[in-house]
Design an enzyme around this catalytic site. Structure first.
Site, PDB file in Angstrom:
ATOM      1  N   CYS A 102      16.062 -63.065 -37.952  1.00 18.02           N
ATOM      2  CA  CYS A 102      15.796 -62.299 -36.533  1.00 18.02           C
ATOM      3  C   CYS A 102      14.860 -63.762 -36.211  1.00 18.02           C
ATOM      4  O   CYS A 102      15.061 -64.835 -36.220  1.00 18.02           O
ATOM      5  CB  CYS A 102      14.628 -61.440 -37.018  1.00 18.02           C
ATOM      6  SG  CYS A 102      13.396 -61.667 -38.416  1.00 18.02           S
ATOM      7  N   LYS A 103      13.650 -63.288 -35.484  1.00 20.65           N
ATOM      8  CA  LYS A 103      12.837 -64.355 -34.857  1.00 20.65           C
ATOM      9  C   LYS A 103      11.936 -65.283 -35.925  1.00 20.65           C
ATOM     10  O   LYS A 103      12.146 -66.355 -35.831  1.00 20.65           O
ATOM     11  CB  LYS A 103      11.664 -63.887 -33.821  1.00 20.65           C
ATOM     12  CG  LYS A 103      10.987 -64.727 -33.285  1.00 20.65           C
ATOM     13  CD  LYS A 103      10.058 -64.197 -32.078  1.00 20.65           C
ATOM     14  CE  LYS A 103       9.106 -65.282 -31.657  1.00 20.65           C
ATOM     15  NZ  LYS A 103       8.078 -64.665 -30.590  1.00 20.65           N
TER      16      LYS A 103
END
Length: 99
Positions: free
Chosen positions: A65-66
């Site tokens: 993800c981020k």
């Protein structure tokens, strides 16, 4: 299975490997920048996509993800669903794109 560093993933991609990558960010985040071979399945959609991922149950699956928080949740969820080799990308896309 141990998580994976951005350095290790980058080296594997540069060597021509195509690991099973799942980007659990939202579609708008994915559109802003992505790892080329990653499949975008937002964390909230993961339960609905399990059938599509069935072939990967006994293969290495790398989630990101981020920053690593959502992908940690994705790793735990997939492991609970019987996936045997799920790895989280440490530092997430933020660290990957900085390298």
């Amino acid at each position: 299975m141990a998580d994976i560093t951005t350095t290790e993933l980058r080296q594997r991609l540069q060597a021509g490997e195509t690991p099973n990558l799942i980007d659990v960010r939202e579609p708008w985040e994915y559109e802003e920048g992505r790892i080329d071979t990653a499949q975008n399945i937002p964390l909230s959609s993961l339960p609905d996509k399990l059938d599509d991922l069935d072939a990967w149950k006994d293969q290495e699956v790398i989630v990101h993800c981020k920053s690593g928080a959502r992908s940690s949740q994705a790793k735990a969820y997939l492991t609970q669903q019987g996936f045997t080799n799920v790895r989280n990308l440490l530092g997430g896309f933020t660290e990957y794109s900085a390298g």
